[in-house]
Design an enzyme around this catalytic site. Structure first.
Site, short mmCIF file in Angstrom:
data_model
loop_
_atom_site.label_atom_id
_atom_site.label_comp_id
_atom_site.label_asym_id
_atom_site.label_seq_id
_atom_site.Cartn_x
_atom_site.Cartn_y
_atom_site.Cartn_z
N SER A 169 0.83 -1.19 0.00
CA SER A 169 0.00 0.00 0.00
C SER A 169 0.88 1.26 0.00
O SER A 169 1.81 1.33 -0.79
CB SER A 169 -0.93 -0.05 1.21
OG SER A 169 -2.03 0.78 1.03
N ASP B 273 -8.52 -5.53 -5.81
CA ASP B 273 -8.14 -4.42 -4.94
C ASP B 273 -8.40 -3.08 -5.62
O ASP B 273 -7.82 -2.81 -6.68
CB ASP B 273 -6.64 -4.55 -4.62
CG ASP B 273 -6.14 -3.41 -3.75
OD1 ASP B 273 -6.97 -2.74 -3.10
OD2 ASP B 273 -4.91 -3.19 -3.72
N HIS C 268 -6.28 -6.45 -1.48
CA HIS C 268 -5.16 -5.56 -1.13
C HIS C 268 -3.96 -6.34 -0.58
O HIS C 268 -4.04 -6.99 0.43
CB HIS C 268 -5.67 -4.56 -0.08
CG HIS C 268 -4.89 -3.28 -0.02
ND1 HIS C 268 -4.47 -2.60 -1.14
CD2 HIS C 268 -4.47 -2.55 1.03
CE1 HIS C 268 -3.83 -1.49 -0.77
NE2 HIS C 268 -3.80 -1.44 0.54
#
Ligand code: NAG
Ligand code: NAG
Ligand code: NAG
Ligand code: NAG
Ligand code: NAG
Length: 487
Positions: free
Chosen positions: A173, A425, A450
Site C-alpha cells: 500500500s 483491490d 489488497h
C-alpha cells in the site's frame, strides 16, 4: 525479455475530479491479519533521527522505532529485507506481513521493520506531534525515506556481518509506494524493491479518477446478482427517508446506530460511512477468514451480497437489508453493541496522520458517476478538497508535488522494482500493472485483494498468488545475486 504492454505510455487525457469528504481520502491499508502461525519473534530498538533531514537551522532529533528479527540470518553478508513502514503501528505491520517471515527462512535473511515517523511510537514531538501545522511540518514521504536511508547505513555499520548485505525494500500500500520510491531515490542503499498494491500512479490525471470506485463496484457485481444495484438504489432510499425527522429516527434505529441521526448532514455522514464500508470490503475480500480491518468470513463480499439480491424492494425493506450487509463487516464477531458511523477500521491505523498527508502531498483524485459504479455521483472538486484541508490542518495540498519528485508515469530510467497488484483491490487502479522494462516488472494477481501476496500463505490461497510469491522470491534472489557479482 519482459512483455511490455502497449498502453503504458499512453497518458490518459481525461479530466479528473475527486470526492471531497474525509471518507474518500484515506488509503486504508491492510491492517491486522489473522494467522494461526506462531507470533513473530522480534526485538525492538530505537534510533536517533534528525527531525529535519533537509535543513540545518535546527538540530532536533527523535527516536525512531524499528524491529529486528535475525533468527534465520546466516550473517556474513546475508541479505536484509527491510519493511518501509507506512501509516500505522510498525508492530502491527510486522505481525501482518507473513510473507517476509516465510521468505526470511528461504533467503536466510535478517528482517528489519522500520516505523514511519509520526506513527506508532515514532513521534518527533511526542504528544505535541499533531498539535499544529508547525509540528506536522516534517511529516512527508521524503523525510520518511531519508529516515530509512540513514537507518540502513547505521545498521550496516553496527550489525556485525551486515556491512556488505544486499538490502531489499518491501512494503504494501503506501508502504509499497515508499519501497518503490526508496529504490528510485536511493539505488545505492537498496538493490531492489517489492512494491505490493502500491498506487504510485493514483496522482494528478495519470489514471481516470473513477477507476477506483469502478473496481469496488465490479467486486460487488461479481459476488451476487442484484448486489451492486441494491447498493446503487440505497442512496436515494436514504435521501428520501432522511428528508423527515421521522425518517431519520427510523434510519437510526434500523441501523442500530450509537448516536441518532439528527440532520440531513448526519445522513450524508451515514452515506459516506457506508461507501467506505463497501470500499474496505473490496480491499479485504480475501479467500479465507481473516481479521484485517475487521474480523471477516472468507470472501466477505459474497456473504454481504446474500442480503442484497433484490434492488426493487421498497425503501425500508431495502435499507434493512443494507444494514444486514454492513453488519457482516461491523458485527461478524457478534459482539458489536451499536454501529458508530465515525469509525470504519482498526485503531492500529494512523488515520489522522494519513489525513494530514492526504492534505499535503498525497492528493489522489477520486470521483464517481453512479453509472459505471454503484455510488452517488460525485465529481473531483479540488477547490473543495483544498478548503476542507485548510479548515482541518491549516495547510493546502500540492497536487503536483508527488509527480514532480517521483516522476509520475515516467519511471523508465529506474530498475529492480517489482509491482504486484490484485485485480479485486481498488488500489490497483493506481498501480503499475504493465511491464515497463526487464527490471520494472508488474505482477497481476487476478483473485487478489489488497496485497494478499504479503500475507502469510494459506491453504486457500489461489494459485495466482502462489505464482506471484514465487516470482517475487525469484526476482529477489536475482537482485541479490547480481549485487554480489558487482553489477
Ligand atoms: C511481466 O514480465 C514477467 C516476467 O517475464 C511476467 O511473469 C509477467 O507476467 C509480466 N507482467 C505482465 C503484466 O505482463
Ligand atoms: C504483534 O504480535 C505480538 C506477539 O503476538 C503481540 O504481543 C502484539 O500485541 C502485536 N502487536 C500489534 C500491534 O498487533
Ligand atoms: C451483533 O450481533 C449480536 C449477535 O447476533 C446481536 O445481539 C447484536 O445486536 C448485533 N449488533 C448490532 C449493532 O446489530
Ligand atoms: C464513535 O467513534 C468515535 C471516533 O472513534 C469516538 O470518538 C466515539 O466515542 C464513538 N462513539 C461511541 C458511542 O462509541
Ligand atoms: C521518460 O524519461 C526518460 C529519461 O528518464 C526520457 O528519455 C523519456 O523521453 C521520457 N519519456 C516520456 C514519455 O516522457
Amino acid at each position: 525479455m519482459a512483455k511490455l504492454c502497449r498502453w503504458c505510455w499512453l497518458l490518459l487525457a481525461s479530466v479528473c475530479f475527486i470526492l471531497s469528504g474525509s471518507a474518500f481520502n484515506s488509503i486504508h491499508v491492510s491492517r491486522r491479519s489473522y494467522s494461526s502461525v506462531d507470533a513473530p519473534a522480534y526485538r525492538t530498538y530505537y534510533f536517533t533521527q534528525q527531525i529535519d533531514h533537509f535543513g540545518f537551522d535546527q538540530d532536533l532529533t527523535f527516536q525512531q522505532r524499528y524491529l529486528v528479527s535475525d533468527s534465520h540470518w546466516a550473517g556474513d553478508g546475508g541479505p536484509m529485507l527491510f519493511y518501509t513502514g507506512n501509516e500505522g503501528d510498525i508492530a502491527w505491520f510486522c505481525n501482518n506481513t507473513g510473507f517476509m517471515w516465510e521468505v526470511a527462512e528461504e533467503l536466510k535473511a535478517i528482517l528489519v521493520f522500520a516505523e514511519h515517523r509520526y506513527y506508532g511510537e515514532s513521534l518527533p514531538f511526542g504528544d505535541q506531534s499533531y498539535s499544529d501545522s508547525k509540528h506536522l511540518n516534517y511529516l512527508t514521504s521524503e523525510q520518511a525515506l531519508a529516515d530509512f536511508a540513514v537507518l540502513i547505513r547505521h545498521l550496516k555499520g553496527s550489525i556485525p556481518g551486515a556491512q556488505d548485505s544486499p538490502v531489499i525494500a518491501i512494503g504494501g500500500s503506501y508502504g509499497g509506494m515508499l519501497a518503490a520510491w526508496f529504490r528510485m531515490k536511493y539505488p545505492d542503499i537498496v538493490v531492489g524493491a517489492l512494491a505490493a498494491s502500491a498506487p504510485i500512479w493514483q496522482f494528478e490525471q495519470i489514471v481516470p479518477c473513477n477507476t477506483f470506485y469502478g473496481i469496488v463496484t465490479n467486486d460487488f457485481r461479481k459476488s451476487g446478482p442484484g448486489c451492486a444495484e441494491s447498493i446503487l438504489t440505497s442512496w436515494e432510499a436514504i435521501n428520501r427517508l432522511s428528508s423527515t425527522d421521522k425518517g431519520l429516527f427510523w434510519l437510526s434505529t434500523a441501523f442500530h446506530l450509537c448516536s441518532p441521526l439528527k440532520t440531513k448532514e448526519d445522513a450524508r455522514v451515514l452515506k459516506a460511512w457506508l461507501s467506505e464500508t463497501w470500499v474496505n470490503l473490496a480491499m479485504v475480500d480475501y479467500p479465507y477468514a481473516a481479521d484485517f480491518l475487521q474480523p471477516l468470513p472468507a470472501w466477505p463480499i459474497q456473504v454481504v451480497c446474500k442480503y442484497l439480491q433484490d434492488p426493487g424492494l421498497p425503501d425500508m425493506e431495502l435499507l434493512k437489508q443494507i444494514f444486514q450487509a454492513a453488519n457482516v463487516y461491523y458485527n461478524f464477531s457478534g459482539d458489536t453493541q451499536c454501529l458508530n458511523i465515525s469509525q470504519t477500521a482498526t485503531e492500529n491505523l494512523g488515520d489522522l496522520g494519513w489525513s494530514y498527508q492526504a492534505c499535503t502531498e498525497m492528493v489522489m483524485p477520486m470521483c464517481t458517476d453512479g453509472v459505471n459504479d454503484m455510488f452517488e455521483p460525485q465529481r473531483w472538486d479540488f477547490e473543495a478538497y483544498s478548503e476542507d484541508c485548510f479548515k482541518q490542518w491549516g495547510v493546502r495540498p500540492r497536487p503536483s508535488w508527488i509527480t514532480s519528485i517521483y516522476g509520475g508515469k515516467n519511471i523508465s530510467s529506474h530498475s529492480n522494482i517489482l509491482f504486484s497488484n490484485g485485480d479485486l483491490d481498488p488500489w490497483s487502479s493506481g498501480g503499475v500493472s504493465c511491464n515497463i522494462s526487464d527490471t520494472l516488472v508488474a505482477v497481476k494477481i487476478p483473485e487478489g485483494a489488497h496485497h494478499l501476496d504479503l500475507r502469510y500463505s494459506n491453504a486457500r490461497d489461489p494459485p495466482s498468488v502462489q505464482r506471484a510469491r514465487r516470482l517475487e522470491v525469484q526476482y529477489m534472489k536475482d537482485w541479490i545475486g547480481k549485487s554480489r557479482a558487482g553489477h
